[in-house]
Design an enzyme around this catalytic site. Structure first.
Site, PDB file in Angstrom:
ATOM      1  N   HIS A  17       0.857  -1.194   0.000  1.00  0.00           N
ATOM      2  CA  HIS A  17       0.000   0.000   0.000  1.00  0.00           C
ATOM      3  C   HIS A  17       0.888   1.236   0.000  1.00  0.00           C
ATOM      4  O   HIS A  17       1.244   1.774   1.046  1.00  0.00           O
ATOM      5  CB  HIS A  17      -0.930  -0.004   1.214  1.00  0.00           C
ATOM      6  CG  HIS A  17      -2.054   0.984   1.106  1.00  0.00           C
ATOM      7  ND1 HIS A  17      -3.385   0.608   1.119  1.00  0.00           N
ATOM      8  CD2 HIS A  17      -2.064   2.329   0.967  1.00  0.00           C
ATOM      9  CE1 HIS A  17      -4.148   1.682   0.999  1.00  0.00           C
ATOM     10  NE2 HIS A  17      -3.359   2.747   0.913  1.00  0.00           N
ATOM     11  N   HIS A  19       1.337   4.843  -2.304  1.00  0.00           N
ATOM     12  CA  HIS A  19       0.799   5.702  -3.366  1.00  0.00           C
ATOM     13  C   HIS A  19       1.925   6.429  -4.101  1.00  0.00           C
ATOM     14  O   HIS A  19       2.757   7.091  -3.471  1.00  0.00           O
ATOM     15  CB  HIS A  19      -0.163   6.734  -2.786  1.00  0.00           C
ATOM     16  CG  HIS A  19      -1.458   6.151  -2.319  1.00  0.00           C
ATOM     17  ND1 HIS A  19      -2.576   6.096  -3.106  1.00  0.00           N
ATOM     18  CD2 HIS A  19      -1.812   5.600  -1.127  1.00  0.00           C
ATOM     19  CE1 HIS A  19      -3.583   5.550  -2.433  1.00  0.00           C
ATOM     20  NE2 HIS A  19      -3.129   5.227  -1.220  1.00  0.00           N
ATOM     21  N   HIS A 205      -9.823   0.596  -0.796  1.00  0.00           N
ATOM     22  CA  HIS A 205      -9.706   1.424   0.405  1.00  0.00           C
ATOM     23  C   HIS A 205     -11.018   1.330   1.184  1.00  0.00           C
ATOM     24  O   HIS A 205     -12.089   1.682   0.671  1.00  0.00           O
ATOM     25  CB  HIS A 205      -9.475   2.885   0.023  1.00  0.00           C
ATOM     26  CG  HIS A 205      -8.045   3.221  -0.275  1.00  0.00           C
ATOM     27  ND1 HIS A 205      -7.405   2.801  -1.416  1.00  0.00           N
ATOM     28  CD2 HIS A 205      -7.136   3.959   0.425  1.00  0.00           C
ATOM     29  CE1 HIS A 205      -6.158   3.274  -1.415  1.00  0.00           C
ATOM     30  NE2 HIS A 205      -5.961   3.970  -0.311  1.00  0.00           N
ATOM     31  N   GLU A 208     -11.146   3.143   6.732  1.00  0.00           N
ATOM     32  CA  GLU A 208     -10.210   4.205   7.109  1.00  0.00           C
ATOM     33  C   GLU A 208     -11.003   5.415   7.567  1.00  0.00           C
ATOM     34  O   GLU A 208     -10.990   5.775   8.746  1.00  0.00           O
ATOM     35  CB  GLU A 208      -9.298   4.562   5.935  1.00  0.00           C
ATOM     36  CG  GLU A 208      -8.270   5.641   6.261  1.00  0.00           C
ATOM     37  CD  GLU A 208      -7.478   6.086   5.041  1.00  0.00           C
ATOM     38  OE1 GLU A 208      -6.403   6.701   5.236  1.00  0.00           O
ATOM     39  OE2 GLU A 208      -7.943   5.867   3.907  1.00  0.00           O
TER      40      GLU A 208
END
Length: 364
Positions: A17, A19, A205, A208
């Protein structure tokens, strides 16, 4: 904790994970911004790095995401994408990563005339250049692209088709990201249906900035094989006390499903603190439910999320967890092997990668 002679940086690691637009070098941002006239908060690299960390440390995912206006702003040309991707791979290798899945959203890089396909090709060119440079330096790394659709936009199916179109050119999976609350996974059901028919693996995702319903959507609508963060799955775990000495734990149906099916959690400790994802439990790393999930047998993995915004690395995240929860090398190895098994590589390649992790931990 790892022994005094152990360098966490030297341990082989897996990054699931991470970005692309969250891992730029501050100096690179400055150099890419100048020729296109992109205004920055400061043109001093150290100060710019501090600005990102301060802005991201907001306790809100929405505020955290605003910092990406700057990074994506300088990633609108082929040259910019190639450079950022190349440096990203070099930085992963310097962190001891031997396999990384790099996620990014092509739809956010079209303001200067690039097509969706051209952005993917540019990023792949940069990734391959980074791999070559790492090899020249005597190390090895593998990377794959996770093509991401922005969940607040209406391009999910188009981006899913893009991912499948480039699966032979470095793309290994699909993701949806961005503002989670109010933008459920089922908004992109057509994209997920298409991906399922194409047998393209998916991570979503979820858990979160939103809770269990978001996780349900990721599992049901998205057919997610991994949960991006997923930290709020802990809301479905009840801890009670039988008496003064004994406690009990009860898993709700969502948590039970995720644990029993070994669906990986892409946990990112520092980021989870910054965005307020663990606010229900506290505001310190010791309050993070990471250890609870680990002790209960969930497939936990450790990730950076955004290296620039969180001023972090995988080495640093593992060190923070070791300090907080007393983990040793065996625990850190488990986290890497969890990530290997959750990766979107073919089975035989995962087995080879697992062997490399075991061998690497044995020699450090």
């Amino acid at each position: 904790m790892p022994g005094a002679g152990t360098s966490i940086n030297a341990l082989p690691k897996i990054s699931l994970h991470d970005h692309l637009d969250g891992g730029l070098r501050p100096q690179t941002i400055i150099e890419l911004a100048e020729p296109i006239g992109f205004a920055l908060p400061t043109t001093d690299a150290a100060a710019l790095g501090t600005w990102f960390a301060d802005q991201a440390d907001s306790g809100s995912l929405v505020e955290y995401l605003k910092t990406f206006d700057v990074t994506t702003g300088v990633m609108q040309t082929r040259e910019g994408l190639v450079r950022v991707a190349r440096e990203f791979v070099e930085d992963l290798a310097a962190d001891g990563v031997i396999y990384g899945e790099i996620r990014w959203a092509p739809e956010q890089h079209l303001t200067r005339g690039l097509t969706l396909d051209q952005t993917v090709e540019a990023v792949q060119e940069g990734l391959e250049a980074g791999i070559a440079l790492v090899a020249q330096a005597g190390s090895r790394i593998r990377v794959g692209q996770l093509i991401t659709a922005m969940r607040h936009a209406d391009r999910g199916l188009e981006i899913a088709e893009l991912a499948v179109r480039h699966r032979g050119n470095g793309v290994v999976g699909f993701d949806i990201a961005g503002a989670e609350l109010g933008f459920p996974a089922h908004n992109h059901r057509d994209a997920f249906d298409f991906l399922a028919k194409a047998f393209m693996p998916v991570t979503v995702h979820a858990g979160e900035a939103d809770g269990l319903e978001s996780i349900r959507g990721a599992l049901f609508d998205g057919r997610a094989l991994r949960l991006g963060h997923g930290v709020r799955l802990a809301e479905d775990i009840e801890i009670g006390r039988e008496d003064e000495e004994n406690t009990y734990v009860t898993l709700g149906p969502v948590a039970q499903w995720v644990r029993d099916r070994e669906i990986a959690l892409e946990l990112s400790p520092s980021s989870n603190l910054q965005t307020g994802a663990i606010a229900a439990w506290g505001d310190d790393l010791l309050d993070h439910p990471f250890d609870l999930l680990y002790q209960l047998g969930f497939r936990v993995t450790v990730n950076t999320d955004n290296r620039l915004m969180s001023n972090t690395s995988l080495t640093k995240e593992l060190a923070l967890l070791s300090d907080a929860f007393g983990y040793d090398e065996d625990d850190l190895e488990v986290f890497q092997l969890n990530a290997v098994q959750a990766s979107f590589l073919p089975l035989d390649e995962r087995e080879d990668l697992a062997d490399a992790i075991v061998a690497g931990f044995a020699t450090v």
